[in-house]
Motif scaffolding. Structure first.
Motif, PDB file in Angstrom:
ATOM      1  N   ILE A 107       5.288  -9.936 -10.963  1.00  0.00           N
ATOM      2  CA  ILE A 107       4.960  -9.236  -9.474  1.00  0.00           C
ATOM      3  C   ILE A 107       3.549  -8.430  -9.742  1.00  0.00           C
ATOM      4  O   ILE A 107       3.299  -7.797 -10.478  1.00  0.00           O
ATOM      5  CB  ILE A 107       5.881  -8.405  -9.438  1.00  0.00           C
ATOM      6  CG1 ILE A 107       7.239  -9.008  -9.542  1.00  0.00           C
ATOM      7  CG2 ILE A 107       6.102  -7.952  -7.780  1.00  0.00           C
ATOM      8  CD1 ILE A 107       7.494 -10.266  -8.673  1.00  0.00           C
ATOM      9  N   GLY A 108       2.874  -8.458  -8.548  1.00  0.00           N
ATOM     10  CA  GLY A 108       1.588  -7.803  -8.257  1.00  0.00           C
ATOM     11  C   GLY A 108       0.575  -8.039  -9.415  1.00  0.00           C
ATOM     12  O   GLY A 108       0.313  -9.416  -9.295  1.00  0.00           O
ATOM     13  N   GLY A 109       0.210  -7.145 -10.035  1.00  0.00           N
ATOM     14  CA  GLY A 109      -1.088  -7.538 -10.715  1.00  0.00           C
ATOM     15  C   GLY A 109      -0.666  -8.419 -12.039  1.00  0.00           C
ATOM     16  O   GLY A 109      -1.258  -8.995 -12.518  1.00  0.00           O
ATOM     17  N   GLY A 129       5.776 -12.593  -7.258  1.00  0.00           N
ATOM     18  CA  GLY A 129       5.858 -12.132  -6.015  1.00  0.00           C
ATOM     19  C   GLY A 129       4.249 -11.113  -5.680  1.00  0.00           C
ATOM     20  O   GLY A 129       3.610 -10.927  -6.764  1.00  0.00           O
ATOM     21  N   ILE A 130       4.116 -11.048  -4.430  1.00  0.00           N
ATOM     22  CA  ILE A 130       2.955 -10.127  -4.004  1.00  0.00           C
ATOM     23  C   ILE A 130       3.494  -8.815  -2.853  1.00  0.00           C
ATOM     24  O   ILE A 130       3.741  -9.186  -1.678  1.00  0.00           O
ATOM     25  CB  ILE A 130       1.929 -10.993  -3.199  1.00  0.00           C
ATOM     26  CG1 ILE A 130       1.336 -12.314  -3.953  1.00  0.00           C
ATOM     27  CG2 ILE A 130       0.611 -10.239  -2.617  1.00  0.00           C
ATOM     28  CD1 ILE A 130       0.785 -13.066  -3.247  1.00  0.00           C
ATOM     29  N   PRO A 131       4.054  -7.898  -3.622  1.00  0.00           N
ATOM     30  CA  PRO A 131       4.908  -6.801  -2.900  1.00  0.00           C
ATOM     31  C   PRO A 131       3.940  -5.759  -2.042  1.00  0.00           C
ATOM     32  O   PRO A 131       4.708  -5.119  -1.529  1.00  0.00           O
ATOM     33  CB  PRO A 131       5.498  -6.113  -4.053  1.00  0.00           C
ATOM     34  CG  PRO A 131       4.421  -6.367  -5.123  1.00  0.00           C
ATOM     35  CD  PRO A 131       3.807  -7.634  -5.055  1.00  0.00           C
ATOM     36  N   GLU A 132       2.784  -6.049  -2.132  1.00  0.00           N
ATOM     37  CA  GLU A 132       1.762  -5.058  -1.688  1.00  0.00           C
ATOM     38  C   GLU A 132       2.290  -4.199  -0.395  1.00  0.00           C
ATOM     39  O   GLU A 132       2.348  -3.269  -0.023  1.00  0.00           O
ATOM     40  CB  GLU A 132       0.233  -5.336  -1.736  1.00  0.00           C
ATOM     41  CG  GLU A 132      -0.210  -5.167  -3.191  1.00  0.00           C
ATOM     42  CD  GLU A 132       0.023  -6.255  -4.093  1.00  0.00           C
ATOM     43  OE1 GLU A 132      -0.683  -6.498  -5.215  1.00  0.00           O
ATOM     44  OE2 GLU A 132       1.086  -6.885  -3.685  1.00  0.00           O
ATOM     45  N   THR A 133       2.390  -5.088   0.694  1.00  0.00           N
ATOM     46  CA  THR A 133       2.642  -4.657   2.029  1.00  0.00           C
ATOM     47  C   THR A 133       3.964  -4.039   2.001  1.00  0.00           C
ATOM     48  O   THR A 133       4.155  -3.177   2.836  1.00  0.00           O
ATOM     49  CB  THR A 133       2.618  -5.921   2.903  1.00  0.00           C
ATOM     50  OG1 THR A 133       3.452  -6.952   2.711  1.00  0.00           O
ATOM     51  CG2 THR A 133       1.193  -6.541   3.102  1.00  0.00           C
ATOM     52  N   THR A 134       5.052  -4.549   1.306  1.00  0.00           N
ATOM     53  CA  THR A 134       6.413  -3.901   1.385  1.00  0.00           C
ATOM     54  C   THR A 134       6.355  -2.587   0.776  1.00  0.00           C
ATOM     55  O   THR A 134       7.482  -1.622   1.406  1.00  0.00           O
ATOM     56  CB  THR A 134       7.355  -4.635   0.963  1.00  0.00           C
ATOM     57  OG1 THR A 134       7.126  -4.859  -0.554  1.00  0.00           O
ATOM     58  CG2 THR A 134       7.349  -6.055   1.365  1.00  0.00           C
ATOM     59  N   VAL A 135       5.512  -2.015   0.029  1.00  0.00           N
ATOM     60  CA  VAL A 135       5.402  -0.990  -0.555  1.00  0.00           C
ATOM     61  C   VAL A 135       4.216   0.059  -0.160  1.00  0.00           C
ATOM     62  O   VAL A 135       4.141   1.015  -0.458  1.00  0.00           O
ATOM     63  CB  VAL A 135       5.450  -0.832  -2.168  1.00  0.00           C
ATOM     64  CG1 VAL A 135       6.806  -1.519  -2.742  1.00  0.00           C
ATOM     65  CG2 VAL A 135       4.194  -1.528  -2.609  1.00  0.00           C
ATOM     66  N   GLY A 136       3.612  -0.706   0.832  1.00  0.00           N
ATOM     67  CA  GLY A 136       2.602   0.270   1.663  1.00  0.00           C
ATOM     68  C   GLY A 136       1.050   0.355   0.599  1.00  0.00           C
ATOM     69  O   GLY A 136       0.766   1.469   0.958  1.00  0.00           O
ATOM     70  N   GLY A 142      -7.605  -8.876  -4.861  1.00  0.00           N
ATOM     71  CA  GLY A 142      -7.665 -10.095  -5.640  1.00  0.00           C
ATOM     72  C   GLY A 142      -6.746 -10.907  -5.763  1.00  0.00           C
ATOM     73  O   GLY A 142      -6.904 -12.200  -5.940  1.00  0.00           O
ATOM     74  N   ILE A 143      -5.547 -10.527  -5.883  1.00  0.00           N
ATOM     75  CA  ILE A 143      -4.237 -11.328  -6.116  1.00  0.00           C
ATOM     76  C   ILE A 143      -4.121 -12.185  -4.878  1.00  0.00           C
ATOM     77  O   ILE A 143      -3.967 -13.275  -5.091  1.00  0.00           O
ATOM     78  CB  ILE A 143      -2.866 -10.457  -6.072  1.00  0.00           C
ATOM     79  CG1 ILE A 143      -1.780 -11.264  -6.361  1.00  0.00           C
ATOM     80  CG2 ILE A 143      -2.656  -9.542  -4.915  1.00  0.00           C
ATOM     81  CD1 ILE A 143      -0.614 -10.464  -6.777  1.00  0.00           C
ATOM     82  N   MET A 144      -4.574 -11.778  -3.785  1.00  0.00           N
ATOM     83  CA  MET A 144      -4.331 -12.558  -2.602  1.00  0.00           C
ATOM     84  C   MET A 144      -5.571 -13.546  -2.481  1.00  0.00           C
ATOM     85  O   MET A 144      -5.125 -14.808  -2.207  1.00  0.00           O
ATOM     86  CB  MET A 144      -4.522 -11.683  -1.120  1.00  0.00           C
ATOM     87  CG  MET A 144      -3.434 -10.543  -1.337  1.00  0.00           C
ATOM     88  SD  MET A 144      -3.738  -9.377   0.153  1.00  0.00           S
ATOM     89  CE  MET A 144      -2.480  -8.108  -0.537  1.00  0.00           C
ATOM     90  N   HIS A 145      -6.813 -13.356  -3.031  1.00  0.00           N
ATOM     91  CA  HIS A 145      -7.838 -14.177  -3.151  1.00  0.00           C
ATOM     92  C   HIS A 145      -7.423 -15.181  -3.961  1.00  0.00           C
ATOM     93  O   HIS A 145      -7.745 -16.609  -3.816  1.00  0.00           O
ATOM     94  CB  HIS A 145      -9.169 -13.511  -3.577  1.00  0.00           C
ATOM     95  CG  HIS A 145      -9.597 -12.690  -2.414  1.00  0.00           C
ATOM     96  ND1 HIS A 145      -9.534 -12.844  -1.113  1.00  0.00           N
ATOM     97  CD2 HIS A 145      -9.959 -11.228  -2.614  1.00  0.00           C
ATOM     98  CE1 HIS A 145     -10.143 -11.686  -0.614  1.00  0.00           C
ATOM     99  NE2 HIS A 145     -10.357 -10.858  -1.369  1.00  0.00           N
ATOM    100  N   THR A 162       5.483 -10.875   3.976  1.00  0.00           N
ATOM    101  CA  THR A 162       6.903 -10.186   3.919  1.00  0.00           C
ATOM    102  C   THR A 162       7.387  -9.598   2.523  1.00  0.00           C
ATOM    103  O   THR A 162       8.393  -9.169   2.408  1.00  0.00           O
ATOM    104  CB  THR A 162       7.888 -11.684   4.059  1.00  0.00           C
ATOM    105  OG1 THR A 162       7.651 -12.424   2.980  1.00  0.00           O
ATOM    106  CG2 THR A 162       7.564 -12.368   5.331  1.00  0.00           C
ATOM    107  N   GLY A 163       6.364  -9.946   1.602  1.00  0.00           N
ATOM    108  CA  GLY A 163       6.822  -9.587   0.323  1.00  0.00           C
ATOM    109  C   GLY A 163       7.842 -10.289  -0.439  1.00  0.00           C
ATOM    110  O   GLY A 163       8.324  -9.951  -1.814  1.00  0.00           O
TER     111      GLY A 163
END
Length: 258
Positions: A107-109, A129-136, A142-145, A162-163
């Protein structure tokens, strides 16, 4: 090596193991520095042909960053994962083939660290998972790119907005993961991939990886017109001479990486 990782080299294979299971293998500054040393050794050591990155424990491949910015020995900030991700500091690109063995949460990094590999093998219970937006939390993206380049556009956008996570089977279906296996077979499967890669000439393998990745973002006509220094260097190598000799003598090639 020390400080949260295990680093072993045997039969031309390097194994880098995240070893902070009680902290879900999250990467702290000491661990980041140790990872930087490991990747640097892998890049510079001609006797290392293939590398595998994995983790101890069953619950998490890595819980991401537990850092405010890792540092190299001289105090400069470097990227997460010992420079591998390029997030938050200079990017260290692995020159040798890298296999990620993902046994749990990525998850994340940690997801980004896995995406830095050339081959990903996952246990059948590993979510991504890419949870960044759900935890603010939105910092470097970089993960998104990386994700938008390795997964279908709408799948990635749904994960980002959506996370929500995808499981290992979905990751395989979308082409992110090469193989999904039970946890008990994960290390064996990663080693099998390493064996298959190492059966070819290491210099040819490394040159091929460099050619593909160094021109991946260029127009095709530019890539086709570009001379590749590692490929040209291979033409004068011992391994290049070994190839026709082995064929003529009807035997398996004995690669030296020289």
């Amino acid at each position: 090596m020390s400080s949260g990782i295990l680093f072993d080299v045997e039969n031309h294979f390097a194994c880098v193991t995240l070893d902070r299971p009680k902290a879900l293998n999250s990467i702290d500054p000491e661990m980041d520095a140790a990872l930087f040393e490991a990747w640097s050794e892998i890049n510079s050591n001609p006797d290392i042909w293939v590398a595998v990155v994995g983790a101890t424990g069953e619950e998490a491949f890595c819980a991401g960053a537990n850092v405010t910015g890792g540092t190299e020995g001289d105090g400069r900030r470097m990227a997460l994962g010992g420079g591998l991700t390029g997030v938050g500091g200079p990017l260290l690109t692995p020159r040798k083939p890298l296999i990620a063995a993902v046994q749990g949460y990525s998850i994340g990094g940690a997801f980004e660290l896995a995406m830095c590999a050339d081959i990903i093998v996952a246990s059948d219970i590993a979510p991504f998972g890419i949870p960044e937006t759900t935890v603010g939390i939105i910092g470097e993206a970089g993960i998104m790119h990386r994700a938008i380049r390795q997964l279908p556009h709408h799948i990635v956008m749904a994960m980002i907005l959506t996370g929500e996570r995808i499981d290992a089977q979905q990751a395989e279906r979308y082409g992110l993961v090469n193989e999904v296996v039970p946890f008990e077979k994960l290390a064996e499967t990663a080693a099998s991939w390493a064996d298959r890669i190492a059966s070819g000439s290491p210099l040819a393998v490394h040159a091929a990886k460099d050619a593909v990745l160094s021109r991946a973002g260029r127009p095709l006509e530019v890539a086709l017109a570009t001379r590749e220094a590692p490929i040209e260097a291979y033409a004068n190598s011992v391994d290049r001479l070994e190839s026709p000799a082995a064929f003529a003598e009807k035997r398996a090639a004995q690669w030296t990486g020289r």
